[in-house]
Design a protein around this motif. Sequence first.
Motif, PDB file in Angstrom:
ATOM      1  N   GLY A   1      38.164  47.403  40.424  1.00  0.00           N
ATOM      2  CA  GLY A   1      38.933  46.175  40.551  1.00  0.00           C
ATOM      3  C   GLY A   1      38.015  44.973  40.604  1.00  0.00           C
ATOM      4  N   VAL A   2      38.611  43.819  40.852  1.00  0.00           N
ATOM      5  CA  VAL A   2      37.864  42.561  40.952  1.00  0.00           C
ATOM      6  C   VAL A   2      37.668  42.217  42.423  1.00  0.00           C
ATOM      7  CG1 VAL A   2      37.857  40.092  40.416  1.00  0.00           C
ATOM      8  CG2 VAL A   2      38.725  41.722  38.735  1.00  0.00           C
ATOM      9  N   HIS A   3      36.459  41.823  42.775  1.00  0.00           N
ATOM     10  CA  HIS A   3      36.113  41.494  44.152  1.00  0.00           C
ATOM     11  C   HIS A   3      35.418  40.135  44.209  1.00  0.00           C
ATOM     12  CE1 HIS A   3      36.953  45.662  45.347  1.00  0.00           C
ATOM     13  NE2 HIS A   3      36.369  45.994  44.211  1.00  0.00           N
TER      14      HIS A   3
ATOM     15  N   ALA B   1      40.687  33.449  49.447  1.00  0.00           N
ATOM     16  CA  ALA B   1      42.146  33.474  49.551  1.00  0.00           C
ATOM     17  C   ALA B   1      42.801  32.681  48.425  1.00  0.00           C
ATOM     18  CB  ALA B   1      42.573  32.914  50.906  1.00  0.00           C
ATOM     19  N   THR B   2      42.153  31.590  48.005  1.00  0.00           N
ATOM     20  CA  THR B   2      42.741  30.706  46.987  1.00  0.00           C
ATOM     21  C   THR B   2      42.534  31.224  45.570  1.00  0.00           C
ATOM     22  OG1 THR B   2      42.353  28.813  48.443  1.00  0.00           O
ATOM     23  CG2 THR B   2      42.766  28.335  46.108  1.00  0.00           C
ATOM     24  N   TRP B   3      41.359  31.787  45.275  1.00  0.00           N
ATOM     25  CA  TRP B   3      40.985  32.011  43.883  1.00  0.00           C
ATOM     26  C   TRP B   3      40.764  33.464  43.485  1.00  0.00           C
ATOM     27  CZ3 TRP B   3      42.234  28.069  41.228  1.00  0.00           C
ATOM     28  CH2 TRP B   3      42.053  26.770  41.722  1.00  0.00           C
ATOM     29  N   HIS B   4      40.889  34.382  44.404  1.00  0.00           N
ATOM     30  CA  HIS B   4      40.603  35.777  44.050  1.00  0.00           C
ATOM     31  C   HIS B   4      41.376  36.219  42.815  1.00  0.00           C
ATOM     32  CE1 HIS B   4      41.026  40.157  44.134  1.00  0.00           C
ATOM     33  NE2 HIS B   4      39.864  40.194  44.764  1.00  0.00           N
ATOM     34  N   ASP B   5      42.654  35.945  42.783  1.00  0.00           N
ATOM     35  CA  ASP B   5      43.491  36.435  41.680  1.00  0.00           C
ATOM     36  C   ASP B   5      43.313  35.634  40.397  1.00  0.00           C
ATOM     37  OD1 ASP B   5      44.411  38.330  43.424  1.00  0.00           O
ATOM     38  OD2 ASP B   5      46.301  37.316  43.850  1.00  0.00           O
ATOM     39  N   ALA B   6      42.557  34.535  40.450  1.00  0.00           N
ATOM     40  CA  ALA B   6      42.311  33.746  39.242  1.00  0.00           C
ATOM     41  C   ALA B   6      41.301  34.432  38.323  1.00  0.00           C
ATOM     42  CB  ALA B   6      41.811  32.352  39.613  1.00  0.00           C
ATOM     43  N   PHE B   7      40.534  35.360  38.879  1.00  0.00           N
ATOM     44  CA  PHE B   7      39.517  36.050  38.085  1.00  0.00           C
ATOM     45  C   PHE B   7      40.029  37.448  37.754  1.00  0.00           C
ATOM     46  CE2 PHE B   7      37.320  32.677  40.219  1.00  0.00           C
ATOM     47  CZ  PHE B   7      36.445  32.206  39.248  1.00  0.00           C
ATOM     48  N   ALA B   8      40.781  37.520  36.664  1.00  0.00           N
ATOM     49  CA  ALA B   8      41.351  38.798  36.247  1.00  0.00           C
ATOM     50  C   ALA B   8      40.257  39.690  35.674  1.00  0.00           C
ATOM     51  CB  ALA B   8      42.435  38.560  35.208  1.00  0.00           C
ATOM     52  N   ALA B   9      40.520  40.980  35.651  1.00  0.00           N
ATOM     53  CA  ALA B   9      39.582  41.898  35.010  1.00  0.00           C
ATOM     54  C   ALA B   9      39.362  41.461  33.568  1.00  0.00           C
ATOM     55  CB  ALA B   9      40.150  43.315  35.054  1.00  0.00           C
TER      56      ALA B   9
END
Length: 233
Positions: A134-136, A152-160
Amino acid sequence: MCTVIVHVPEDSTAAIRVLAVRDEDPARAWDPLGAWWPELPGVVGVRDTRAGGAWLAADPAGSRLAVVLNRADLIDDSLATGSRGQIVLDAAAGQGLPEVPPTHGFNLLTVTPGRARVAMWDGDAVRAVDLAPGVHMIAHDDVDDPKTARIATWHDAFAAPSGEDWVAEWVAALERTTALPPTDDRAIIRDNRPHGYPTLSLLVCAASVSAAGADVIYGELDEPGAWNSLQLR
């Protein structure tokens, strides 16, 4: 207060990808990505000119990469006699950590084929975790720590990464984060002076590590703490 993004693929034979943003005092000189250590033939990295160690280093032929991020600690300056930059060089050369590192606190990411491992030292004990597929994101606290505002703000902005042009995908995601001002605690491209630190974001590295080798590319910001279009090479 650096930031690192890591993608560990489900397929352990596929490349692990890393995007690393370095925050440091602009007055502290550094040398760009290069082979600065004749005693470590084959190792390349971003050298801290003052102490001689590395913020990020890799052994391309040996398929190893290491990068360090500062971490809060309660260690007395008189006890922290070693350089975190030497820890990075040791890791890039395939050496392990001492049981009690003689340095201030850190998060050390080490990447080898099929494995990304973060060692965390806060002055009490070294803890280590292997990153699951996954992405970390890593900053100055634990991996993927929801208490860290930028994670918390940007973790999901960096997709695999979805293709071979993964660097462009992640640099574009990084650019989107700069909608926030660099003094915002959620920012990745940062000006940390309002938070009590003389550091600003200075440069970005991207790396790919697999059994075929470790490949690292580098780009500097034109102005510390201010975004510009980056061409990593």
